[in-house]
Enzyme design. Structure first.
Site, mmCIF file in Angstrom:
data_model
loop_
_atom_site.group_PDB
_atom_site.id
_atom_site.type_symbol
_atom_site.label_atom_id
_atom_site.label_comp_id
_atom_site.label_asym_id
_atom_site.label_seq_id
_atom_site.Cartn_x
_atom_site.Cartn_y
_atom_site.Cartn_z
ATOM 1 C CE1 TYR A 136 -3.369 2.847 0.353
ATOM 2 C CE2 TYR A 136 -2.174 3.447 2.357
ATOM 3 C CZ TYR A 136 -3.112 3.744 1.374
ATOM 4 O OH TYR A 136 -3.789 4.945 1.416
ATOM 5 N NE ARG A 143 -2.774 7.944 -3.993
ATOM 6 C CZ ARG A 143 -3.729 7.455 -3.199
ATOM 7 N NH1 ARG A 143 -4.953 7.267 -3.674
ATOM 8 N NH2 ARG A 143 -3.476 7.138 -1.944
ATOM 9 C CE1 TYR A 195 -5.280 10.013 7.606
ATOM 10 C CE2 TYR A 195 -4.498 8.337 6.088
ATOM 11 C CZ TYR A 195 -5.525 8.912 6.810
ATOM 12 O OH TYR A 195 -6.781 8.371 6.726
ATOM 13 N NE ARG A 208 -10.274 11.556 5.357
ATOM 14 C CZ ARG A 208 -9.538 10.499 5.682
ATOM 15 N NH1 ARG A 208 -9.854 9.281 5.243
ATOM 16 N NH2 ARG A 208 -8.465 10.638 6.419
ATOM 17 C CD GLU A 309 -11.789 1.579 2.840
ATOM 18 O OE1 GLU A 309 -10.743 1.517 3.521
ATOM 19 O OE2 GLU A 309 -11.801 1.752 1.614
HETATM 20 C C1 3EB Z 1 -8.150 5.858 5.171
HETATM 21 O O1 3EB Z 1 -9.090 6.596 5.495
HETATM 22 C C2 3EB Z 1 -8.529 4.466 4.782
HETATM 23 O O2 3EB Z 1 -5.257 5.646 -0.563
HETATM 24 O O3 3EB Z 1 -6.792 6.225 -2.012
HETATM 25 C C3 3EB Z 1 -9.532 4.955 1.950
HETATM 26 C C4 3EB Z 1 -9.833 5.528 0.717
HETATM 27 C C5 3EB Z 1 -8.216 4.646 2.245
HETATM 28 C C6 3EB Z 1 -8.826 5.790 -0.216
HETATM 29 C C7 3EB Z 1 -6.444 5.804 -0.897
HETATM 30 C C8 3EB Z 1 -7.216 4.913 1.313
HETATM 31 C C9 3EB Z 1 -7.511 5.486 0.089
HETATM 32 O O4 3EB Z 1 -6.967 6.221 5.195
HETATM 33 C C10 3EB Z 1 -7.862 3.996 3.549
#
Ligand code: 3EB
Length: 318
Positions: A136, A143, A195, A208, A309
């Site tokens: 990941y 990306r 993050y 989001r 999820e």
């Molecule tokens: C998160 O909230 C959960 O890397 O494109 C959710 C949706 C998540 C998209 C991405 C990762 C991605 O971090 C993981």
């Protein structure tokens, strides 16, 4: 601009082609991407249904479009919207992810649809090793490098999903428009591109949710949403509590994006452990006054401790 976009979950593969340009996503089918008829894009990203087979996710436009292929990208172009899908082997994941984003942005920009409003990413062995990193993380690096080269700002990305499957290949597909949607962040969560670095040396980059205006009213496209508040995973090992945290996150997104939005038309639930389905189903059934259509699939959330999820869309269904 009001986009002529509709979406629904169909109980099974429809016998007829969509009347307008469409993107259909199906589970339980050999992985691949194909064009169907004059203006259908069909993606089978290697998902396995958990309860009930055959559910198909459909995004469709009011008028016809034109199907085309450019290298690894299959696409359908409508006057107001473009559906595009990239599919290739997933090793080495970082390089292929970078290539996928470079190819997709080149195609959508050249055709006048520079703004993705929703992106989905699927690949295998999401917790596997990639030169000492988790796969990941390698995906996030690929990306991030592509977006840097493309000069796409981190906060200029739309809602997204990134899920581990058991099928080979990297799938990246998207819906693009001529104008950007509105990125919606969750007040309960740190934005993905902020993050702390221990999650990944290069941050994820997704909103989001994305709010768009359509001919049948506003829609809210929900990213894959997990049991995370701030930047931390919550309720390790407790699937019920994780589900309730996700619902609190989804409710917060709805409240932030605007109460003029209809309730969710459909949700897709990714389960690490298929046996959690009845438990999660009970919690969802107790939460919504107007229950959304549901698609249950097996899927690995990008953090190993997360069991569930949920993604989906607020939209009028009639
Ligand atoms: C998160 O909230 C959960 O890397 O494109 C959710 C949706 C998540 C998209 C991405 C990762 C991605 O971090 C993981």
């Amino acid at each position: 601009m009001a986009l002529p976009l509709r979406t629904r979950l169909l109980p099974e593969w429809p016998s007829e082609a969509a009347t307008g340009a469409s993107l259909r996503v199906r589970a339980d089918h050999p992985p691949g991407v194909e064009l169907s008829g004059d203006h259908g894009l069909v993606v089978s990203p290697g998902l396995q249904s958990v309860a009930g087979h055959g559910v198909v996710e459909e995004w469709s436009c009011d008028g016809p479009g034109r199907a085309a292929r450019e290298g690894a990208v299959h696409l359908v172009e409508h006057p107001d919207l473009l559906f595009a899908a990239w599919h290739r082997p997933d090793d080495p994941l970082e390089d292929h992810t970078r290539q996928a984003y470079a190819d997709l942005f080149r195609v959508i920009r050249a055709r006048g649809f520079p703004y993705p409003i929703r992106i989905w990413n699927y690949f295998s062995r999401i917790h596997g090793d990639a030169c000492g990193l988790e796969r990941y993380q390698a995906f996030c690096i690929g990306r991030a490098r592509a977006l840097e080269e493309l000069e796409v700002p981190e906060d200029g990305m739309p809602a997204a999903t990134a899920i581990g499957t058991r099928a080979p290949g990297l799938f990246v597909y998207l819906i693009a428009a001529r104008e950007p949607g509105m990125a919606v962040e969750n007040p309960r969560q740190v934005s993905s591109y902020r993050y702390p670095a221990h999650y990944s040396p290069e941050s994820p980059a997704f909103a989001r949710a994305t709010r768009i205006d359509t001919a049948i009213g506003p829609q809210l496209l929900l990213s894959g949403t997990a049991s995370i508040t701030g930047h931390q995973s919550r309720h390790i090992g407790d699937c019920a509590a994780q589900t309730r945290e996700i619902l609190a996150n989804l409710d917060a997104l709805h409240a932030t994006a605007g109460n003029d939005l209809p309730p969710p038309a459909w949700l897709r639930v990714y389960l690490r452990r298929p046996e959690d389905q009845p438990l999660v189903a009970r919690i969802l059934a107790g939460h919504y006054r107007q229950p959304p259509a549901l698609h249950w699939v097996r899927g690995d959330v990008c953090r190993e401790e997360l069991l569930v999820e949920i993604e989906g869309v607020h939209a009028r269904t009639a």
